[in-house]
Design a protein around this motif. Sequence first.
Motif, PDB file in Angstrom:
ATOM      1  N   THR A   1      18.433   8.088  12.788  1.00 33.80           N
ATOM      2  CA  THR A   1      19.047   7.431  12.308  1.00 33.80           C
ATOM      3  C   THR A   1      20.644   7.130  12.282  1.00 33.80           C
ATOM      4  N   THR A   2      21.044   8.653  11.274  1.00 35.97           N
ATOM      5  CA  THR A   2      22.950   8.812  11.089  1.00 35.97           C
ATOM      6  C   THR A   2      23.558   8.736  12.411  1.00 35.97           C
ATOM      7  N   ASN A   3      22.691   9.672  13.084  1.00 32.93           N
ATOM      8  CA  ASN A   3      23.817   9.434  14.075  1.00 32.93           C
ATOM      9  C   ASN A   3      23.865   8.394  14.620  1.00 32.93           C
ATOM     10  N   PHE A   4      22.335   8.107  15.055  1.00 30.04           N
ATOM     11  CA  PHE A   4      23.178   5.976  15.727  1.00 30.04           C
ATOM     12  C   PHE A   4      24.348   4.946  15.089  1.00 30.04           C
ATOM     13  N   LEU A   5      24.306   5.247  13.894  1.00 29.36           N
ATOM     14  CA  LEU A   5      25.144   4.876  12.909  1.00 29.36           C
ATOM     15  C   LEU A   5      26.426   5.575  12.811  1.00 29.36           C
ATOM     16  N   THR A   6      26.820   6.608  12.827  1.00 30.64           N
ATOM     17  CA  THR A   6      28.139   7.064  13.048  1.00 30.64           C
ATOM     18  C   THR A   6      28.461   6.404  14.372  1.00 30.64           C
ATOM     19  N   VAL A   7      27.874   6.178  15.679  1.00 36.52           N
ATOM     20  CA  VAL A   7      28.502   5.865  17.634  1.00 36.52           C
ATOM     21  C   VAL A   7      28.015   4.395  17.017  1.00 36.52           C
ATOM     22  N   GLN A   8      27.623   3.411  15.779  1.00 32.06           N
ATOM     23  CA  GLN A   8      27.640   2.275  15.675  1.00 32.06           C
ATOM     24  C   GLN A   8      29.401   2.702  14.872  1.00 32.06           C
ATOM     25  N   ALA A   9      29.905   2.780  14.031  1.00 29.97           N
ATOM     26  CA  ALA A   9      30.483   2.685  13.684  1.00 29.97           C
ATOM     27  C   ALA A   9      32.174   2.912  14.608  1.00 29.97           C
ATOM     28  N   GLN A  10      32.061   3.785  15.441  1.00 23.91           N
ATOM     29  CA  GLN A  10      33.355   4.217  16.129  1.00 23.91           C
ATOM     30  C   GLN A  10      33.098   3.067  17.370  1.00 23.91           C
ATOM     31  N   VAL A  11      32.073   2.755  18.153  1.00 23.31           N
ATOM     32  CA  VAL A  11      32.256   1.044  19.113  1.00 23.31           C
ATOM     33  C   VAL A  11      32.898   0.348  17.401  1.00 23.31           C
ATOM     34  N   TYR A  12      32.731   0.071  16.367  1.00 24.53           N
ATOM     35  CA  TYR A  12      32.942  -1.016  15.265  1.00 24.53           C
ATOM     36  C   TYR A  12      34.621  -0.955  15.722  1.00 24.53           C
ATOM     37  N   LEU A  13      34.672  -0.047  15.732  1.00 25.53           N
ATOM     38  CA  LEU A  13      36.221   1.086  15.143  1.00 25.53           C
ATOM     39  C   LEU A  13      36.887   0.153  16.747  1.00 25.53           C
ATOM     40  N   ALA A  14      36.645   0.485  18.016  1.00 26.49           N
ATOM     41  CA  ALA A  14      36.528   0.443  19.105  1.00 26.49           C
ATOM     42  C   ALA A  14      37.179  -0.784  19.457  1.00 26.49           C
ATOM     43  N   SER A  15      36.345  -1.855  18.771  1.00 28.60           N
ATOM     44  CA  SER A  15      36.552  -3.550  19.742  1.00 28.60           C
ATOM     45  C   SER A  15      36.655  -4.309  17.982  1.00 28.60           C
ATOM     46  N   GLY A  16      37.574  -3.275  17.140  1.00 31.96           N
ATOM     47  CA  GLY A  16      38.481  -4.011  15.936  1.00 31.96           C
ATOM     48  C   GLY A  16      37.383  -4.688  15.191  1.00 31.96           C
ATOM     49  N   ARG A  17      36.289  -4.270  14.596  1.00 30.17           N
ATOM     50  CA  ARG A  17      35.987  -4.681  13.849  1.00 30.17           C
ATOM     51  C   ARG A  17      35.661  -3.631  12.477  1.00 30.17           C
ATOM     52  N   PHE A  18      36.915  -3.905  11.919  1.00 32.34           N
ATOM     53  CA  PHE A  18      37.084  -2.286  10.758  1.00 32.34           C
ATOM     54  C   PHE A  18      36.072  -2.552   9.797  1.00 32.34           C
ATOM     55  N   GLU A  19      35.602  -3.387   8.594  1.00 30.88           N
ATOM     56  CA  GLU A  19      35.192  -3.765   7.690  1.00 30.88           C
ATOM     57  C   GLU A  19      34.009  -3.735   8.589  1.00 30.88           C
ATOM     58  N   GLU A  20      33.746  -3.876   8.883  1.00 29.83           N
ATOM     59  CA  GLU A  20      32.017  -3.639   8.964  1.00 29.83           C
ATOM     60  C   GLU A  20      31.752  -2.054   9.674  1.00 29.83           C
ATOM     61  N   ALA A  21      32.864  -1.122  10.315  1.00 26.84           N
ATOM     62  CA  ALA A  21      32.661  -0.271  10.519  1.00 26.84           C
ATOM     63  C   ALA A  21      32.422   1.126   9.545  1.00 26.84           C
ATOM     64  N   VAL A  22      33.579   0.306   8.647  1.00 28.32           N
ATOM     65  CA  VAL A  22      33.944   1.557   7.401  1.00 28.32           C
ATOM     66  C   VAL A  22      32.327   1.393   6.971  1.00 28.32           C
ATOM     67  N   SER A  23      31.780  -0.124   6.984  1.00 27.34           N
ATOM     68  CA  SER A  23      29.777  -0.805   5.975  1.00 27.34           C
ATOM     69  C   SER A  23      29.258   0.517   6.484  1.00 27.34           C
ATOM     70  N   VAL A  24      29.134   0.838   8.157  1.00 27.71           N
ATOM     71  CA  VAL A  24      28.175   1.527   8.830  1.00 27.71           C
ATOM     72  C   VAL A  24      28.480   2.877   7.995  1.00 27.71           C
ATOM     73  N   ALA A  25      29.814   3.656   8.305  1.00 25.16           N
ATOM     74  CA  ALA A  25      29.759   5.019   8.208  1.00 25.16           C
ATOM     75  C   ALA A  25      29.319   4.869   6.676  1.00 25.16           C
ATOM     76  N   LEU A  26      30.159   4.595   5.721  1.00 26.05           N
ATOM     77  CA  LEU A  26      29.255   4.627   4.560  1.00 26.05           C
ATOM     78  C   LEU A  26      27.530   4.696   4.395  1.00 26.05           C
ATOM     79  N   ARG A  27      27.102   3.694   5.160  1.00 32.02           N
ATOM     80  CA  ARG A  27      25.348   4.005   4.947  1.00 32.02           C
ATOM     81  C   ARG A  27      25.052   4.909   5.711  1.00 32.02           C
ATOM     82  N   ALA A  28      25.719   5.651   7.073  1.00 33.07           N
ATOM     83  CA  ALA A  28      25.782   7.014   7.040  1.00 33.07           C
ATOM     84  C   ALA A  28      25.958   8.311   6.205  1.00 33.07           C
ATOM     85  N   SER A  29      26.854   7.657   6.085  1.00 38.81           N
ATOM     86  CA  SER A  29      27.272   8.786   4.703  1.00 38.81           C
ATOM     87  C   SER A  29      26.277   9.528   3.766  1.00 38.81           C
ATOM     88  N   GLU A  30      25.711   7.640   3.588  1.00 39.88           N
ATOM     89  CA  GLU A  30      24.774   7.597   2.301  1.00 39.88           C
ATOM     90  C   GLU A  30      23.230   8.857   3.151  1.00 39.88           C
TER      91      GLU A  30
END
Length: 465
Positions: free
Chosen positions: A275-304
Motif C-alpha cells: 500500500t505504501t509503495n502504491f501511494l508513493t508512486v501515486q504521489a510522483q504521478v500526481y507531481l508529474a501531471s501538475g496535481r501538486f496539492e494532491e501529491a502532497v496529501s498522498v505522500a503524507l498519507r504514505a509517510s503515516e
Amino acid sequence: MVGPDIGKVLSRWHLPSTINHHEPPPLMKIINLVLVELMSSSCSTTIDVMTRHQHEQRKKKKLENTAQNNNYSNLGNIYGNAVKKAGHESFKKLGNEKYKEGRFDEAIALYTEAIGMDSSIACYYSNRSAALIGQGKLVDAILDCKIAIRIDPSYHRAHYRLGSLYLRFGEVEKALRHYKCSGEKAVRQDLAKVQAVKAQLVTCSEARKHKDWKKLLKESQFAYSLGADSSPQVYAMQVEALLNLHRHEEAYTGFQNAPVIDVNISAKLFGTMVTTNFLTVQAQVYLASGRFEEAVSVALRASELDPSEEVFSVARKTRALAKARANGNKIFKESQFSEACNIYSEGLEHEPYNSVLLCNRAACRYKLGQFERAVEDCTIALNLRPSYGKPRLRRAQCNAKLERWEAAIQDYDILNQDMREDKEVEREILEARMQLERQHIEDVKSVQFLDGPNKEEFGGFLIAV
C-alpha cells in the motif's frame, strides 16, 4: 381539556341547578359528584386521545402496507410473480437469473434483498461476489467471499472464487491457500498459473532493485498478462518504470487504469508495504501531471503508514516542488520574472523532469526575452507529456519571435486541433503563415537574383550557402 358543566352535573344527580340559600344541598355530596364527573371526563378525554392515536397508527400502517404491496407488485412486474412471496430463496433465484443475463446491478440488488431477510446463508454472499466481479468491484467481491467463508468454512466455491480474486491482485500466497481449500474446484492449470505469476513478480522485483526500468516495464506488463491484472504492486512497478523512462503521459494514463482501493482496506488486504509503495508512486504521478496539492496529501498519507527514510524522501521532494510552484506563481503574477525563474529552477533541482515547472520557467524566460532557453524548456516538457498544450503554445510563440515560422506553424497546427475556438491562437497562426509566405517570396527573389546577370560574378557559391 374542558371541564364538565356543573349545572348538568347537578341536574343529572337530581340536584337543583340554582342553589337555594334557605335549603342548601349537602356540600360534600356536591363536591364528590363534581370530582366523579371530572374523573369521568378526564378518562373519556384520554380514551378519545388514545383512540385517535390508534386510529392514526392503523391508518399509517395501512398506508405502509399498501406502499409495500405496491413495491412488491412492481417487483413482480419486473422480476415475475414469484417475488410477491417475498421469500429469500425467491430473491436468490431471481438474482441468479439476472446474473446469467449479465444484468449485474439487478442481481446484486436481489442478492442483497435475500441477505437482508437471512444473513446466515453463505451462498447469498458468494453469489453477490460473482455479480460484483461482473461489475469490476473486486474489493467488494473479496469482502463478500470472506463473509461466506466465515459462515461456512468448507464452502469450496467461495474459496475458489476468493483464490481467483487474490491471484488478480497479485497476492499469490493467499490465492494458493484458498485454491487448496476449494476441493476439486481448483485444477492443475489454476495452481500452475499461481506459480507463474509468483515467479514473474520475483523477476519484476529484481529488475526494480537494479533500476533496470526498461526490463521492469516489460516484465510488469507480462505479469499483468499472466493474470495479475488488478495488482496494486504490478501497477505501481509499471508506472514507476514509465516515470523513470520519462514517459510521464503514459504513466498517468496507466495509473488511471489502476483499481481504486481505500487506503485502510488496501493495508488490511495487501499489507502496509504494498500500500505504501502504491501511494508513493501515486504521489510522483500526481507531481508529474501538475496535481501538486494532491501529491502532497498522498505522500503524507504514505509517510503515516511507513515512516521510513525512503518514503520521507518522496514526501520531502513532493513538498519542495509544490512550494516552488506556489511561490513561483505568486512572484510571476507580480511581474518579477527573473525571481520567479530562479524559484522554478530551485524546484527543478529536486526533480529536473517536472513538466509543469519547466513550462512555468519557460514562461519567465519568454518574458525576459530568452527565447532559445524557453524553447529548450518547452521541448523537454513536451517530450515528457506530448499532449501538454501550454509548453507547445509557448514554444510556438518563442519560435515566432525567433522568426522560425515553419517550426512555429507545426506547433500551431497541433494546437489548432484542440483549441479551435481560441481566437488568439487563430490570429497567431494567421500571422505566422503570412510571415512564412513573405519569407518564401524573399527567398524566391534571392534565387532569381543569383540566376540573373550576377550569376557569373558569384558563380554557384552563394546558391550553395
